[in-house]
Structure formats: C-alpha cells, structure tokens
Design a protein around this motif. Structure first.
Motif, mmCIF file in Angstrom:
data_model
loop_
_atom_site.group_PDB
_atom_site.id
_atom_site.type_symbol
_atom_site.label_atom_id
_atom_site.label_comp_id
_atom_site.label_asym_id
_atom_site.label_seq_id
_atom_site.Cartn_x
_atom_site.Cartn_y
_atom_site.Cartn_z
ATOM 1 N N VAL A 105 1.047 -1.112 -0.028
ATOM 2 C CA VAL A 105 -0.040 -0.133 -0.064
ATOM 3 C C VAL A 105 0.630 1.117 0.116
ATOM 4 O O VAL A 105 1.682 1.238 0.848
ATOM 5 N N GLU A 106 0.841 2.091 -1.015
ATOM 6 C CA GLU A 106 1.699 3.198 -1.167
ATOM 7 C C GLU A 106 0.974 4.383 -1.980
ATOM 8 O O GLU A 106 -0.301 4.014 -2.756
ATOM 9 N N VAL A 107 1.178 5.646 -1.514
ATOM 10 C CA VAL A 107 0.616 6.734 -2.139
ATOM 11 C C VAL A 107 1.262 7.254 -3.320
ATOM 12 O O VAL A 107 0.815 7.760 -4.410
ATOM 13 N N TYR A 108 2.582 7.050 -3.422
ATOM 14 C CA TYR A 108 3.484 8.145 -4.417
ATOM 15 C C TYR A 108 3.562 7.106 -5.678
ATOM 16 O O TYR A 108 4.079 5.931 -5.513
ATOM 17 N N THR A 109 3.277 7.493 -6.886
ATOM 18 C CA THR A 109 3.246 6.861 -8.178
ATOM 19 C C THR A 109 4.615 6.523 -8.334
ATOM 20 O O THR A 109 4.846 5.270 -8.928
ATOM 21 N N PRO A 110 5.736 7.303 -8.311
ATOM 22 C CA PRO A 110 7.112 6.836 -8.684
ATOM 23 C C PRO A 110 7.409 5.509 -7.939
ATOM 24 O O PRO A 110 8.232 4.550 -8.391
ATOM 25 N N GLY A 111 7.001 5.552 -6.472
ATOM 26 C CA GLY A 111 7.460 4.208 -5.701
ATOM 27 C C GLY A 111 6.645 3.007 -6.427
ATOM 28 O O GLY A 111 7.269 2.093 -6.371
ATOM 29 N N LEU A 112 5.506 3.376 -6.609
ATOM 30 C CA LEU A 112 4.775 2.008 -7.025
ATOM 31 C C LEU A 112 5.239 1.750 -8.440
ATOM 32 O O LEU A 112 5.295 0.379 -8.809
ATOM 33 N N ALA A 113 5.699 2.533 -9.268
ATOM 34 C CA ALA A 113 6.231 2.224 -10.672
ATOM 35 C C ALA A 113 7.622 1.532 -10.370
ATOM 36 O O ALA A 113 7.613 0.621 -11.205
ATOM 37 N N GLN A 114 8.447 1.994 -9.588
ATOM 38 C CA GLN A 114 9.438 1.051 -9.158
ATOM 39 C C GLN A 114 9.130 -0.107 -8.637
ATOM 40 O O GLN A 114 9.813 -1.250 -9.161
ATOM 41 N N THR A 115 8.286 -0.309 -7.933
ATOM 42 C CA THR A 115 7.782 -1.640 -7.378
ATOM 43 C C THR A 115 7.418 -2.322 -8.517
ATOM 44 O O THR A 115 7.622 -3.810 -8.409
ATOM 45 N N VAL A 116 6.576 -2.330 -9.647
ATOM 46 C CA VAL A 116 6.021 -2.836 -10.576
ATOM 47 C C VAL A 116 7.336 -3.295 -11.306
ATOM 48 O O VAL A 116 7.460 -4.580 -11.693
ATOM 49 N N LEU A 117 8.002 -2.332 -11.598
ATOM 50 C CA LEU A 117 9.432 -2.650 -12.441
ATOM 51 C C LEU A 117 10.066 -3.840 -11.629
ATOM 52 O O LEU A 117 10.469 -4.874 -12.093
ATOM 53 N N ARG A 118 10.521 -3.885 -10.263
ATOM 54 C CA ARG A 118 11.153 -4.829 -9.698
ATOM 55 C C ARG A 118 10.379 -6.101 -9.697
ATOM 56 O O ARG A 118 10.854 -7.130 -9.651
ATOM 57 N N ALA A 119 8.913 -5.994 -9.523
ATOM 58 C CA ALA A 119 8.219 -7.298 -9.365
ATOM 59 C C ALA A 119 8.125 -8.064 -10.700
ATOM 60 O O ALA A 119 8.218 -9.258 -10.990
ATOM 61 N N ALA A 120 8.193 -7.020 -11.997
ATOM 62 C CA ALA A 120 7.973 -7.718 -13.432
ATOM 63 C C ALA A 120 9.373 -8.418 -13.621
ATOM 64 O O ALA A 120 9.444 -9.437 -14.052
ATOM 65 N N GLN A 121 10.588 -8.126 -13.203
ATOM 66 C CA GLN A 121 11.856 -8.341 -13.319
ATOM 67 C C GLN A 121 11.649 -9.715 -12.602
ATOM 68 O O GLN A 121 12.693 -10.758 -13.377
ATOM 69 N N ARG A 122 11.262 -10.094 -11.401
ATOM 70 C CA ARG A 122 11.412 -11.356 -10.991
ATOM 71 C C ARG A 122 10.359 -12.108 -11.245
ATOM 72 O O ARG A 122 9.650 -13.390 -10.674
ATOM 73 N N ASP A 123 9.116 -11.566 -12.313
ATOM 74 C CA ASP A 123 7.960 -12.372 -12.662
ATOM 75 C C ASP A 123 7.195 -12.727 -11.163
ATOM 76 O O ASP A 123 6.554 -13.962 -11.480
ATOM 77 N N LEU A 124 6.890 -11.832 -10.322
ATOM 78 C CA LEU A 124 6.145 -12.463 -9.087
ATOM 79 C C LEU A 124 4.782 -12.565 -9.351
ATOM 80 O O LEU A 124 4.088 -11.770 -9.951
ATOM 81 N N GLY A 125 4.195 -13.729 -8.906
ATOM 82 C CA GLY A 125 2.757 -13.845 -9.024
ATOM 83 C C GLY A 125 1.859 -13.495 -7.643
ATOM 84 O O GLY A 125 0.583 -13.587 -7.728
#
Length: 250
Positions: A105-125
């Motif tokens: 749970v986060e409010v800041y868009t750049p933090g969320l975008a960075q988290t998406v990037l990290r999660a996608a790199q690891r293909d987390l489900g």
C-alpha cells in the motif's frame, strides 16, 4: 501519464465528506523516469489493483471490500506492507516466500512504478499494489481479520513537535490494525527515530488487543524477512539507531 485510478473530481455534495483528519503523507512529485514509465504503462492490472475511488485519487470508496482470494487466485496467508516506498522490502519478501501473498500500500506513483518494475523483473505472481491512503485501506477496504502480518517500516517521523499529529502510528491507527489482523497475526514496525519508537510502543501497548512478541517493550531483532533497504542504509550512515518492534494480535 496514464492513471490507474479514475480522475473524476468530487461532486459538490461529496465535499462535506472530505477527509477531516490529517493524512500521514505529503504530496510529492509524480514524475517517472523512462524505465518506470514503461513498467507503469505495461502493467495492465497485473500488479496494480483497480479500485473504485471516493473523494481523492488516493481514496477508496468505503463500500468497496477487497476479495482477497479472488485477487490472488488462491487462499494463502496475506502480508500487508503500509508505505512500501520503492518496493525493496516487499519485492524481496514476495520472492523469498512464494507460499504467501503480499499487498503493498503506497500513495506515491514513482514508488509504485519502481515496485512494478522490480516485481516484473522477478515475474512475481504473489504481489499486488494498491495506491491508497493506508488508514482507509485498513478501515474499510480489507476484510476484518484477513491479514496474517502487517508491516509498517520507517513511516515518516514528522520529527518536529508541531507535526507529531501527522504521524501514522496513533491510537486510532492501532485500532485499524487490530481490525484487519487475524487472531495470532503479527504487527511488525521499524523506525530510525528513537522518539517515534517510544511513541509506537506507548500507543500499541496501551491497547489490550496486542501483546509483545518477545520482550515486554515489544523490541525485537530485525527478522529475516525485512531486507536492509537503501533508506535504512542512509539512516545507518547518519548514525541513527534502528528499532524493530513486533506485536501479536490477541
């Protein structure tokens, strides 16, 4: 920039219901770097949850209740991190514990975008992200007793006395944590400000729905599931002591 939340402004009759309590975050820049922008654009709902909004872009309609099992496609212990920042801790934890589900749970868009990037790199489900004010998520979005672990790591200390009212961990927030944690569930907190650690202990231990996991004052060693982030490294470099706390929902 594409938005994953409706941008419809509130109707005039909605204004009377606008937040009357101070929120624990400040508005910050929403600018994304190119890699973050590509990750944000490519997400298409894989990680970022679409929820109906209420008054503001980070507000959730109080009538909306998250169907946890449907969200993850299974029934598994749920870990919720409040204020996930750049996603370092929650992504590492989700990768290390595929048998558990994680909600950041986060409010800041750049933090969320960075988290998406990290999660996608690891293909987390087993990871989902929600852009929302934490108090609202705990008050209405999450079902009661649906969370196995709740994490609040390094919330803004608001170290000036006149700003203490903006701190996240208050008696009211303790009540919200008690609402979502299942009996026996664990609430983990960490801060690099000694005064805030004292306040956290005082308000949590004043609520008889929580008991310290180890010592009577709730202080514990950092558990293996909390990786040392770049933010924590800066705190160490500045000479501040890190305090970890853990409490169990009675």
């Amino acid at each position: 920039m594409p938005e994953h939340a409706p941008a419809t402004p509130p109707r005039p009759d909605d204004l009377s219901r606008f937040r009357t309590q101070p929120v624990s975050f400040m508005r910050r820049s929403g600018r994304l770097n190119p890699r973050q922008q590509r990750a944000w654009d490519a997400d298409d709902g894989r990680y970022l949850l679409e929820v109906p909004r209420h008054i503001a872009r980070t507000s959730v309609d109080p009538a909306h209740v998250l169907d946890v099992a449907a969200t993850y496609g299974r029934s598994a212990p749920l870990v919720v991190e409040i204020g996930s920042g750049q996603g370092e801790a929650v992504v590492a934890a989700a990768a290390a514990a595929p048998e558990r589900d994680f909600l950041a749970v986060e409010v800041y868009t750049p933090g969320l975008a960075q988290t998406v990037l990290r999660a996608a790199q690891r293909d987390l489900g087993n990871l989902r992200l929600l852009q929302a004010n934490a108090a609202e998520v705990l008050a209405t979005t999450l079902p009661p007793a649906s969370v196995d672990e709740l994490w609040v790591f390094f919330p803004d200390p608001w170290h000036k006395a006149r700003h203490h009212k903006r701190r996240l961990v208050t008696p009211e927030f303790v009540g919200l944590a008690a609402r979502v944690l299942a009996p026996g569930g664990t609430w983990r907190l960490a801060t690099d400000w000694a005064h805030y650690a004292d306040q956290m202990r005082a308000v949590v231990e004043a609520d008889d729905r929580f008991a310290p996991v180890a010592r009577d004052d709730g202080v514990v060693a950092r558990f293996d599931g909390r990786v040392r982030t770049s933010f924590e490294n800066k705190a160490h470099d500045a000479g501040r002591t890190i305090t970890d706390l853990a409490y169990r929902r009675r």
